[in-house]
Design an enzyme around this catalytic site. Structure first.
Site: not given
Lengths: 242, 242
Positions: B146, B150
């Site tokens: 993640y 990001k």
């Protein structure tokens, strides 16, 4: 002097121009050398060939052969990822999706694979080297796909270096941040736009020598460090980015 | 007051919890609302459905229908990407490869698609909003996939905001950096680990209101800005990250 068990290095992209320089440098120092690439490196002790340069899943470290082999061997002293690629392109290009997928597969999946193997098969106080990009320390509108993926490699470097990052005890991870590496494929790409001054390009041997130096006693790099390689008049300097 | 041509917003992930809040906020303000998601949003004026939530190529903006439609319409005033997903996981997980592929497809391909459409169909002085993550401003060893994706979204934000970034003249791009958004799926995921204090979770309406505010005259966000949304005692504050 007592005999010593040979040290072991695994190199992702070990048959690219930089990978070959790394395998060569460690092999002449009597290390056991393991190469992962889409072609075997004839100079490496063991080769694991992947089927397709840009089929990302083929870099998957859980795909069997590499893991089975590493399970049977002493722990690795060093894992290096020097696989990767470059492409220009801006957000308005019709091919932006393909550029991003290609950069992800070439640069990121190899970084994930190498890091995953390091988490599982590196010895304590071992070394993991990833390849970032000096350009990706700032905005990269003209090579957006390349920059955003290299930025993700930088983030991974910082995350693996943090407490509970997942690497074995006292290990270090650092990223190489080249500006321009002197390789045949880079020369070919640049040559298409006219005469080029290669005296500012970094020889692969300079990078291989630095990686080797980091594996020597008390020479471990800063954990999470970004090491920028710049070359001027054929002389390479290396500095730790803040 | 003279009648005015309706303004137009395109929302990637327009039928997720946050996407629905965004479509709702703009619709009640009489904007034309275009939704891209894997299900239609009944409240949007036009829906473009993609086949499979995690099949990255389906977000491809060059796949026909969306482009054909946008070619036939006045330019967009605002493009928003609020599609995305989250997964935990560290580098030593056996599923790390799948986690990274999934995060790439959910968070990055939607960002690329929305940005590409903005480059081609946003009006001058328009607005592009992407979704980053406050957590990815630092290391994310426990949600490595993640965080690294990001981080790539953040890099894209900075690149599109730079000179020659590729967006139309005088446009702005900014990223939302939520800490925790109050959505049914986040509640479900968190509920599995016991009672949770929702007073620190950010309501979707707060984010939707801020995006709407940025489209008002002279309220454009800082180009390349990272806006962190934090909520305490049900009250949300928004600050621009340095």
């Amino acid at each position: 002097m007592a005999s010593r068990v040979a040290q072991r290095i695994l190199v992702y992209g070990g048959d690219g121009a930089l990978g070959r320089a790394v395998i060569h440098r460690f092999r002449v120092a009597k290390w056991q050398t393991y190469c992962v690439d889409y072609r075997p490196n004839a100079f490496a002790h063991y080769n694991f060939t992947i089927e397709d340069r840009i089929a990302g899943q083929d870099w998957n470290p859980n795909s069997g052969a590499i893991n089975d082999f590493l399970e049977s061997q002493p722990k690795l002293d060093c894992v290096v990822n020097v696989a990767g690629g470059w492409t220009p392109g801006s957000i308005s290009d019709a091919e932006i999706f393909q550029q991003c997928e290609s950069m992800w597969k070439q640069n990121m999946t190899s970084s994930i694979a190498a890091s995953s193997l390091a988490a599982n098969y590196l010895r304590e106080s071992g070394l993991l080297i990833l390849t970032g990009a000096e350009a990706a320390l700032g905005p990269t509108p003209d090579m957006i796909a390349y920059g955003l993926v290299k930025s993700a490699v930088h983030h991974m470097t910082k995350s693996l270096a943090s407490p509970n990052g997942g690497l074995p005890k006292d290990s270090a991870v650092a990223s190489l941040l080249p500006v321009m590496i002197d390789t045949p494929s880079n020369r070919k790409a640049a040559g298409e736009s006219g005469p080029v001054d290669y005296s500012t390009w970094t020889p692969t041997a300079d990078i291989a020598n630095q990686i080797f130096s980091w594996t020597e006693k008390d020479r471990q790099p800063v954990n999470g460090g970004f090491y920028v390689f710049k070359t001027k008049n054929h002389k390479t300097t290396i500095h730790l980015h803040d």
